[in-house]
Design a protein around this motif. Sequence first.
Motif, mmCIF file in Angstrom:
data_model
loop_
_atom_site.group_PDB
_atom_site.id
_atom_site.type_symbol
_atom_site.label_atom_id
_atom_site.label_comp_id
_atom_site.label_asym_id
_atom_site.label_seq_id
_atom_site.Cartn_x
_atom_site.Cartn_y
_atom_site.Cartn_z
ATOM 1 N N PHE A 1 0.888 -1.190 -0.003
ATOM 2 C CA PHE A 1 0.404 -0.541 -0.435
ATOM 3 C C PHE A 1 0.743 0.756 0.157
ATOM 4 N N ASN A 2 2.019 1.122 -0.845
ATOM 5 C CA ASN A 2 2.797 2.234 -0.528
ATOM 6 C C ASN A 2 2.832 2.768 -2.020
ATOM 7 N N GLY A 3 1.854 2.952 -3.555
ATOM 8 C CA GLY A 3 1.537 3.871 -4.958
ATOM 9 C C GLY A 3 2.596 2.624 -4.922
ATOM 10 N N ASP A 4 3.206 1.734 -5.098
ATOM 11 C CA ASP A 4 4.322 1.257 -6.913
ATOM 12 C C ASP A 4 4.035 -0.375 -6.494
ATOM 13 N N MET A 5 4.232 1.022 -7.865
ATOM 14 C CA MET A 5 3.427 -0.371 -9.401
ATOM 15 C C MET A 5 4.019 -1.238 -10.007
ATOM 16 N N ARG A 6 5.100 -1.140 -9.759
ATOM 17 C CA ARG A 6 6.286 -1.999 -10.483
ATOM 18 C C ARG A 6 5.955 -3.714 -10.516
ATOM 19 N N LEU A 7 5.259 -4.213 -9.847
ATOM 20 C CA LEU A 7 4.644 -5.659 -9.760
ATOM 21 C C LEU A 7 3.014 -5.892 -10.706
ATOM 22 N N THR A 8 2.446 -4.699 -10.632
ATOM 23 C CA THR A 8 1.455 -4.664 -11.313
ATOM 24 C C THR A 8 1.943 -4.771 -12.190
ATOM 25 N N PRO B 1 -7.438 -18.635 -19.047
ATOM 26 C CA PRO B 1 -8.102 -17.647 -18.508
ATOM 27 C C PRO B 1 -7.862 -17.657 -16.933
ATOM 28 N N PHE B 2 -7.830 -16.028 -17.257
ATOM 29 C CA PHE B 2 -7.336 -15.702 -15.586
ATOM 30 C C PHE B 2 -7.619 -14.117 -15.423
ATOM 31 N N VAL B 3 -7.942 -14.166 -14.427
ATOM 32 C CA VAL B 3 -8.504 -13.072 -13.203
ATOM 33 C C VAL B 3 -7.120 -12.619 -12.261
ATOM 34 N N VAL B 4 -7.742 -10.702 -11.949
ATOM 35 C CA VAL B 4 -6.672 -10.393 -11.249
ATOM 36 C C VAL B 4 -7.225 -9.080 -9.844
ATOM 37 N N LYS B 5 -6.686 -9.839 -9.067
ATOM 38 C CA LYS B 5 -7.255 -9.129 -7.997
ATOM 39 C C LYS B 5 -6.248 -8.257 -6.658
ATOM 40 N N SER B 6 -6.425 -7.547 -5.906
ATOM 41 C CA SER B 6 -5.902 -7.364 -4.927
ATOM 42 C C SER B 6 -6.834 -6.753 -3.713
ATOM 43 N N PHE B 7 -5.663 -6.371 -2.641
ATOM 44 C CA PHE B 7 -6.532 -5.820 -1.508
ATOM 45 C C PHE B 7 -5.968 -4.176 -1.436
ATOM 46 N N ASP B 8 -4.759 -4.188 -2.337
ATOM 47 C CA ASP B 8 -5.154 -2.505 -2.300
ATOM 48 C C ASP B 8 -5.743 -1.590 -3.582
ATOM 49 N N PRO B 9 -6.898 -1.030 -3.580
ATOM 50 C CA PRO B 9 -7.938 -1.012 -3.871
ATOM 51 C C PRO B 9 -6.892 0.455 -5.044
ATOM 52 N N ASP B 10 -5.515 0.959 -4.904
ATOM 53 C CA ASP B 10 -5.051 1.583 -6.006
ATOM 54 C C ASP B 10 -3.764 0.839 -6.853
ATOM 55 N N ILE B 11 -3.479 -0.486 -6.712
ATOM 56 C CA ILE B 11 -3.470 -1.113 -7.981
ATOM 57 C C ILE B 11 -5.114 -1.725 -8.565
ATOM 58 N N VAL B 12 -5.961 -1.965 -8.091
ATOM 59 C CA VAL B 12 -6.808 -2.444 -9.005
ATOM 60 C C VAL B 12 -7.051 -1.097 -9.700
ATOM 61 N N ALA B 13 -7.355 0.309 -9.477
ATOM 62 C CA ALA B 13 -7.116 1.224 -10.123
ATOM 63 C C ALA B 13 -6.458 1.467 -11.413
ATOM 64 N N TYR B 14 -5.251 1.134 -10.753
ATOM 65 C CA TYR B 14 -4.225 0.372 -11.413
ATOM 66 C C TYR B 14 -4.722 -0.197 -12.750
ATOM 67 N N LEU B 15 -5.234 -1.025 -12.666
ATOM 68 C CA LEU B 15 -5.706 -2.362 -13.784
ATOM 69 C C LEU B 15 -6.584 -1.695 -14.665
ATOM 70 N N ARG B 16 -7.598 -0.963 -14.017
ATOM 71 C CA ARG B 16 -8.921 -0.562 -14.895
ATOM 72 C C ARG B 16 -8.571 0.821 -15.473
ATOM 73 N N GLU B 17 -7.477 1.556 -15.162
ATOM 74 C CA GLU B 17 -6.546 2.448 -16.638
ATOM 75 C C GLU B 17 -5.682 2.047 -17.514
ATOM 76 N N ASN B 18 -4.722 0.939 -16.884
ATOM 77 C CA ASN B 18 -3.904 0.828 -17.583
ATOM 78 C C ASN B 18 -4.036 -0.994 -18.445
ATOM 79 N N ALA B 19 -4.715 -1.445 -17.810
ATOM 80 C CA ALA B 19 -5.431 -2.761 -18.671
ATOM 81 C C ALA B 19 -6.855 -3.291 -18.073
ATOM 82 N N PRO B 20 -7.428 -2.134 -19.220
ATOM 83 C CA PRO B 20 -9.223 -2.954 -18.749
ATOM 84 C C PRO B 20 -9.398 -3.637 -19.773
#
Length: 250
Positions: free
Chosen positions: A118-125, A138-157
């Motif tokens: 939860f430090n804003g680091d998106m390197r792993l994502t 087939p796959f899906v991706v999930k995270s506890f971190d809402p910033d990561i989920v938001a990043y996925l929405r913006e960069n891998a919709p």
Amino acid sequence: MSTPSWLVAKPIAHRGLHNKAEGIIENTISAAEAAIARGFPIELDVQLTADNEAIVFHDFELDRLTGDTGLVVERKLSALTGIGISGATGGDKIPSFKDYLAKIAGRTPLVVEIKSKFNGDMRLTKRVIETLADYNGPFVVKSFDPDIVAYLRENAPSITRGFIGELEYASKSDSFLSSEQKHRMANLLHFSETQPHFLSWRVKDIPCASTHLSRILGNLPVMTWTVRNPEDRAKAEKHADQMVFEGFLP
């Protein structure tokens, strides 16, 4: 985007179909093969390495699951993939995310959990997105971190994304979260930024408003974690659409 039908079709093996007594340890290739043999989808965890690669491993530290100590993120990929998993009778070592995907090769669906501090680091994502771009299964991706989920929405919709939640965030690993962060996550106050396609919620905390309203008003599937006994399974079947299980065969 609608969620894939497999997400609610069959229970999902938590970190693979592991069984410590039989020498099949969580998040290993052996645990993945055991799940595939039984026809279960697999939930797995990914962690960041020192050279910005991804490995399949749950903990931030090496201590619990290997004979080594220290932080995963301080080791390079080549060093980590040479480390054996304690108690693994099949000689399992820490797999890279890329090699793990190559072994699975689309034989069963995957639920990929991106670990976060939860430090804003998106390197792993970013690395997860890059690696999955070449994967045909087939796959899906999930995270506890809402910033990561938001990043996925913006960069891998095009990737089906999920948010993992609970009500209290009272564990030791959550101690660094502020009360405001916990309140925001427990009540899905980040929904406009994340817009998840599904929820993954702690089974002890259902039913609750976040999951109930998401299912009824938002038509979002809810999976539950981690189901380990008949009581939890009954709750999952009544108040959710899917379960992530371990310790028994559903």
